[in-house]
Design a protein around this motif. Structure first.
Motif, PDB file in Angstrom:
ATOM      1  N   ASP A   1      15.822   7.186  -6.354  1.00  0.00           N
ATOM      2  CA  ASP A   1      15.213   6.151  -7.203  1.00  0.00           C
ATOM      3  C   ASP A   1      14.325   6.823  -8.243  1.00  0.00           C
ATOM      4  OD1 ASP A   1      13.805   4.012  -8.323  1.00  0.00           O
ATOM      5  OD2 ASP A   1      13.835   2.884  -6.438  1.00  0.00           O
ATOM      6  N   PRO A   2      14.538   6.529  -9.518  1.00  0.00           N
ATOM      7  CA  PRO A   2      13.707   7.170 -10.547  1.00  0.00           C
ATOM      8  C   PRO A   2      12.227   6.862 -10.399  1.00  0.00           C
ATOM      9  CG  PRO A   2      15.633   6.133 -11.538  1.00  0.00           C
ATOM     10  CD  PRO A   2      15.605   5.707 -10.107  1.00  0.00           C
TER      11      PRO A   2
ATOM     12  N   LEU B   1      18.904  -0.934   6.177  1.00  0.00           N
ATOM     13  CA  LEU B   1      17.907   0.096   6.461  1.00  0.00           C
ATOM     14  C   LEU B   1      17.921   1.178   5.377  1.00  0.00           C
ATOM     15  CD1 LEU B   1      15.776   1.212   8.379  1.00  0.00           C
ATOM     16  CD2 LEU B   1      17.601   2.324   9.682  1.00  0.00           C
ATOM     17  N   GLY B   2      19.122   1.602   4.949  1.00  0.00           N
ATOM     18  CA  GLY B   2      19.192   2.576   3.853  1.00  0.00           C
ATOM     19  C   GLY B   2      18.637   2.009   2.563  1.00  0.00           C
ATOM     20  N   TYR B   3      18.829   0.706   2.323  1.00  0.00           N
ATOM     21  CA  TYR B   3      18.343   0.065   1.099  1.00  0.00           C
ATOM     22  C   TYR B   3      16.815   0.123   1.013  1.00  0.00           C
ATOM     23  CZ  TYR B   3      17.544  -3.697  -2.295  1.00  0.00           C
ATOM     24  OH  TYR B   3      17.122  -4.446  -3.379  1.00  0.00           O
ATOM     25  N   VAL B   4      16.122  -0.093   2.124  1.00  0.00           N
ATOM     26  CA  VAL B   4      14.654  -0.108   2.079  1.00  0.00           C
ATOM     27  C   VAL B   4      14.046   1.280   2.253  1.00  0.00           C
ATOM     28  CG1 VAL B   4      14.575  -2.482   2.935  1.00  0.00           C
ATOM     29  CG2 VAL B   4      14.475  -0.598   4.560  1.00  0.00           C
ATOM     30  N   ARG B   5      14.820   2.285   2.681  1.00  0.00           N
ATOM     31  CA  ARG B   5      14.265   3.621   2.894  1.00  0.00           C
ATOM     32  C   ARG B   5      14.517   4.566   1.721  1.00  0.00           C
ATOM     33  NH1 ARG B   5      16.450   6.765   6.659  1.00  0.00           N
ATOM     34  NH2 ARG B   5      14.550   7.999   6.684  1.00  0.00           N
ATOM     35  N   MET B   6      15.557   4.340   0.946  1.00  0.00           N
ATOM     36  CA  MET B   6      15.933   5.273  -0.112  1.00  0.00           C
ATOM     37  C   MET B   6      14.839   5.372  -1.183  1.00  0.00           C
ATOM     38  SD  MET B   6      17.286   5.699  -3.386  1.00  0.00           S
ATOM     39  CE  MET B   6      18.089   4.192  -3.903  1.00  0.00           C
ATOM     40  N   ARG B   7      14.456   6.598  -1.535  1.00  0.00           N
ATOM     41  CA  ARG B   7      13.468   6.791  -2.592  1.00  0.00           C
ATOM     42  C   ARG B   7      13.766   8.009  -3.461  1.00  0.00           C
ATOM     43  NH1 ARG B   7       7.856   9.556  -0.656  1.00  0.00           N
ATOM     44  NH2 ARG B   7       8.699  11.181   0.700  1.00  0.00           N
ATOM     45  N   LYS B   8      14.451   9.019  -2.894  1.00  0.00           N
ATOM     46  CA  LYS B   8      14.673  10.249  -3.667  1.00  0.00           C
ATOM     47  C   LYS B   8      15.611  10.006  -4.836  1.00  0.00           C
ATOM     48  CE  LYS B   8      13.739  13.546   0.047  1.00  0.00           C
ATOM     49  NZ  LYS B   8      14.267  14.678   0.856  1.00  0.00           N
TER      50      LYS B   8
ATOM     51  N   LEU C   1       0.871  -1.182   0.000  1.00  0.00           N
ATOM     52  CA  LEU C   1       0.000   0.000   0.000  1.00  0.00           C
ATOM     53  C   LEU C   1       0.907   1.231   0.000  1.00  0.00           C
ATOM     54  CD1 LEU C   1      -2.535  -1.129   2.768  1.00  0.00           C
ATOM     55  CD2 LEU C   1      -2.707  -1.487   0.294  1.00  0.00           C
ATOM     56  N   PRO C   2       0.938   2.010  -1.100  1.00  0.00           N
ATOM     57  CA  PRO C   2       1.813   3.194  -1.135  1.00  0.00           C
ATOM     58  C   PRO C   2       1.517   4.151   0.015  1.00  0.00           C
ATOM     59  CG  PRO C   2       0.944   2.692  -3.323  1.00  0.00           C
ATOM     60  CD  PRO C   2       0.207   1.829  -2.356  1.00  0.00           C
ATOM     61  N   ARG C   3       2.549   4.638   0.655  1.00  0.00           N
ATOM     62  CA  ARG C   3       2.384   5.534   1.804  1.00  0.00           C
ATOM     63  C   ARG C   3       1.762   6.859   1.397  1.00  0.00           C
ATOM     64  NH1 ARG C   3       7.861   8.256   3.769  1.00  0.00           N
ATOM     65  NH2 ARG C   3       6.475  10.035   3.854  1.00  0.00           N
ATOM     66  N   ASP C   4       1.945   7.281   0.132  1.00  0.00           N
ATOM     67  CA  ASP C   4       1.396   8.552  -0.334  1.00  0.00           C
ATOM     68  C   ASP C   4       0.045   8.387  -1.018  1.00  0.00           C
ATOM     69  OD1 ASP C   4       3.588   9.917   0.621  1.00  0.00           O
ATOM     70  OD2 ASP C   4       4.684   9.801  -1.276  1.00  0.00           O
ATOM     71  N   SER C   5      -0.610   7.221  -0.805  1.00  0.00           N
ATOM     72  CA  SER C   5      -1.932   7.008  -1.397  1.00  0.00           C
ATOM     73  C   SER C   5      -2.914   8.051  -0.864  1.00  0.00           C
ATOM     74  CB  SER C   5      -2.433   5.600  -1.079  1.00  0.00           C
ATOM     75  OG  SER C   5      -1.558   4.620  -1.612  1.00  0.00           O
ATOM     76  N   TYR C   6      -3.621   8.664  -1.780  1.00  0.00           N
ATOM     77  CA  TYR C   6      -4.573   9.712  -1.397  1.00  0.00           C
ATOM     78  C   TYR C   6      -5.913   9.023  -1.134  1.00  0.00           C
ATOM     79  CZ  TYR C   6      -6.573  14.442  -1.369  1.00  0.00           C
ATOM     80  OH  TYR C   6      -7.185  15.633  -1.006  1.00  0.00           O
TER      81      TYR C   6
ATOM     82  N   ILE D   1       7.367   3.759  -5.617  1.00  0.00           N
ATOM     83  CA  ILE D   1       7.082   2.452  -6.218  1.00  0.00           C
ATOM     84  C   ILE D   1       8.323   1.559  -6.148  1.00  0.00           C
ATOM     85  CG2 ILE D   1       6.279   1.255  -8.265  1.00  0.00           C
ATOM     86  CD1 ILE D   1       4.207   3.082  -6.932  1.00  0.00           C
ATOM     87  N   GLY D   2       9.472   2.124  -6.495  1.00  0.00           N
ATOM     88  CA  GLY D   2      10.714   1.357  -6.407  1.00  0.00           C
ATOM     89  C   GLY D   2      11.059   0.995  -4.976  1.00  0.00           C
ATOM     90  N   ARG D   3      10.787   1.890  -4.048  1.00  0.00           N
ATOM     91  CA  ARG D   3      11.068   1.587  -2.644  1.00  0.00           C
ATOM     92  C   ARG D   3      10.199   0.433  -2.145  1.00  0.00           C
ATOM     93  NH1 ARG D   3      10.619   5.870   2.322  1.00  0.00           N
ATOM     94  NH2 ARG D   3       8.440   5.867   1.713  1.00  0.00           N
ATOM     95  N   MET D   4       8.924   0.397  -2.510  1.00  0.00           N
ATOM     96  CA  MET D   4       8.052  -0.701  -2.076  1.00  0.00           C
ATOM     97  C   MET D   4       8.561  -2.047  -2.605  1.00  0.00           C
ATOM     98  SD  MET D   4       4.144   0.767  -2.225  1.00  0.00           S
ATOM     99  CE  MET D   4       4.195   0.999  -3.989  1.00  0.00           C
ATOM    100  N   LYS D   5       9.090  -2.025  -3.827  1.00  0.00           N
ATOM    101  CA  LYS D   5       9.611  -3.258  -4.392  1.00  0.00           C
ATOM    102  C   LYS D   5      10.814  -3.755  -3.592  1.00  0.00           C
ATOM    103  CE  LYS D   5      11.220  -5.238  -8.738  1.00  0.00           C
ATOM    104  NZ  LYS D   5      11.488  -4.980 -10.183  1.00  0.00           N
ATOM    105  N   ARG D   6      11.716  -2.842  -3.230  1.00  0.00           N
ATOM    106  CA  ARG D   6      12.890  -3.237  -2.433  1.00  0.00           C
ATOM    107  C   ARG D   6      12.487  -3.691  -1.036  1.00  0.00           C
ATOM    108  NH1 ARG D   6      14.631   1.602  -4.552  1.00  0.00           N
ATOM    109  NH2 ARG D   6      14.554   2.583  -2.488  1.00  0.00           N
ATOM    110  N   GLN D   7      11.462  -3.077  -0.481  1.00  0.00           N
ATOM    111  CA  GLN D   7      10.994  -3.481   0.845  1.00  0.00           C
ATOM    112  C   GLN D   7      10.471  -4.913   0.832  1.00  0.00           C
ATOM    113  OE1 GLN D   7       8.163  -0.415   1.727  1.00  0.00           O
ATOM    114  NE2 GLN D   7       9.707   1.030   2.487  1.00  0.00           N
ATOM    115  N   ARG D   8       9.723  -5.273  -0.198  1.00  0.00           N
ATOM    116  CA  ARG D   8       9.221  -6.647  -0.295  1.00  0.00           C
ATOM    117  C   ARG D   8      10.371  -7.638  -0.468  1.00  0.00           C
ATOM    118  NH1 ARG D   8       5.254  -4.074  -3.595  1.00  0.00           N
ATOM    119  NH2 ARG D   8       6.326  -4.812  -5.478  1.00  0.00           N
ATOM    120  N   GLN D   9      11.380  -7.235  -1.256  1.00  0.00           N
ATOM    121  CA  GLN D   9      12.541  -8.102  -1.421  1.00  0.00           C
ATOM    122  C   GLN D   9      13.268  -8.310  -0.090  1.00  0.00           C
ATOM    123  OE1 GLN D   9      14.830  -6.059  -4.395  1.00  0.00           O
ATOM    124  NE2 GLN D   9      13.723  -6.959  -6.128  1.00  0.00           N
TER     125      GLN D   9
END
Length: 447
Positions: free
Chosen positions: A329-330, A320-327, A229-234, A334-342
């Motif tokens: 990431d192009p 922790l940096g691997y799953v938090r980094m998003r700025k 569930l994207p954290r920025d979901s409106y 969306i890319g961060r959620m994928k890394r979090q699941r991995q």
């Protein structure tokens, strides 16, 4: 009068035993035939008495066969018998003396000699020395101790973890088949020192927010699914109008977040698990690091991430940096959620590997780290944790599904700023399938 001079008594004795001396009154001379008959009777009586005595003696003392019988040499004179004398004895002969026969012993008094036992030629089984247990008993005790260890350690760790009040009041969706667990990664940093905050790059902001939100659904039959569930979901936040999904946690904690997720998905949340910054890194370090493969270098100043391309083992800080980094990431969130699941899949896979259960040090450290890092819902028990871990392992092994909420926009301008918009029709259809307990037709939503 002396009985010996009683003539009547003497006559009776003579009649019974016979007279062997001449009578005072008369003298009878026996002829040859009478004398021979008397001798024959005496010989018969003597033989009978000798045979009876020998038989009684043999019964009393039965002969025993000698172990090593000696050779006996008989002489010819031993077998010769003296010839009876034909001369007539002169004068009166004494009456033959009959030896007294010993009383026969009763059968119960006869000595009983047990028959010899046949020797047992079988080799006796080897017995352990006195005071020592056989090896299989030691193995059984070790197995029982190991099973007790596997059960007791999680119970101890479960007692050290915190609890969250996540059950909302009021109207809620009906219970669907299977089990739905809300997984939340918060930026809680209360237990971090300023030095640790600087090392992990978590910042010093106060309050709590959510960086990660996922729904783990285990159906009665079929494949489990993990939905990000994207954290920025409106979305519509009950009592607060429309806002970003992670704002629900900031405004009302776990209870409002659960209510918001239930309202927007139509799924009833059964269990709740939350992990913060202050525990995620410890969990990774307790496992000795997590292996990840990067297609390109990852550099992000805000999360203190600087990782080269290729496969490498990440410690707690780098993970922790691997799953938090998003700025950097192009694809942003969306890319961060994928890394979090991995990362979550890799952690669960390594946590449930056989080596984790065999190694007591690693098993203890992992349970203590998880117990200290995770906050669970009031109705989330030990069996729920085990069920969630099994479902995550199935998903990470490729036998489950990793889904993303269908989106219509990833950078929509809203009153809350740049937000993510759901595709209401497709998202509603996906969650409706899950509410029915059917995950067989959800491959089209897989990433």
């Amino acid at each position: 009068m002396d009985p010996r001079h009683d003539s009547n008594r003497q006559a009776d004795l003579d009649w019974l035993y016979g007279s062997e001396r001449p009578s005072v009154d008369r003298t009878e001379i026996m002829d040859a035939s009478e004398l021979a008959e008397l001798e024959r009777r005496r010989a018969i009586a003597a033989k009978a008495a000798a045979a009876a005595g020998a038989q009684a003696a043999q019964k009393a003392n039965p002969p025993q066969e000698p172990q090593n019988p000696a050779r006996v040499v008989h002489r010819e004179s031993d077998f010769s018998q003296p010839k009876p004398s034909t001369k007539r004895p002169v004068g009166p002969q004494p009456a033959p003396r009959i030896p007294a026969q010993p009383a026969a012993r009763p059968a119960s008094a006869q000595p009983q000699i047990p028959p010899p036992k046949r020797p047992d030629r079988r080799r006796p089984a080897a017995r352990p020395p006195a005071g020592r247990k056989p090896w299989w008993k030691w193995l059984l005790l070790a197995l029982v101790a190991w099973l007790v260890w596997l059960v007791v350690v999680p119970l101890i760790a479960l007692g050290t973890g915190g609890k969250a009040q996540e059950q909302p009041d009021g109207e809620r969706p009906a219970e669907q088949p299977g089990t739905t667990t809300l997984l939340v990664g918060s930026d809680a940093r209360e237990k971090l020192t300023p030095e640790q905050q600087a090392e992990l790059g978590t910042g010093t902001e106060t309050g709590q927010r959510t960086d990660t939100m996922m729904l783990l659904y285990s159906p009665p039959k079929g494949r489990p699914v993990l939905v990000s569930l994207p954290r920025d979901s409106y979305v519509q936040v009950p009592g607060h109008g429309r806002n970003k999904l992670n704002a629900a946690y900031s405004l009302g904690g776990p209870e409002l977040l659960v209510r918001t997720v239930e309202q927007d998905t139509g799924l009833r949340v059964d269990n709740y698990l939350e992990i913060g910054f202050d525990g995620f890194a410890d969990v990774v370090d307790s496992l000795g690091g997590i292996k990840m493969c990067l297609d390109a270098p990852m550099v992000d100043k805000d999360s203190h991430t600087n990782l080269p391309a290729g496969c490498q083992k990440l410690n707690g800080t780098n993970a922790l940096g691997y799953v938090r980094m998003r700025k950097a990431d192009p694809t942003g969130d969306i890319g961060r959620m994928k890394r979090q699941r991995q990362m979550i899949g890799a952690i669960v896979k390594k946590s449930t590997s056989p080596w984790t259960f065999i190694n007591p040090v690693r098993y203890w450290r992992l349970n203590m780290a998880v117990g200290d890092a995770i906050r669970r819902g009031e109705k989330t028990g030990m069996t729920d944790l085990v069920g969630a871990a099994n479902a995550m392992r199935t998903v990470s092994s490729g036998k489950g599904l990793t889904l993303a909420v269908p989106l219509s926009s990833t950078d929509a301008t809203t009153a809350a700023g740049s937000s993510v918009l759901w595709d209401e029709e497709r998202a509603g259809a996906m969650f409706a399938k899950m509410a029915q307990g059917d995950t067989s037709d959800l491959d089209k939503y897989a990433e």
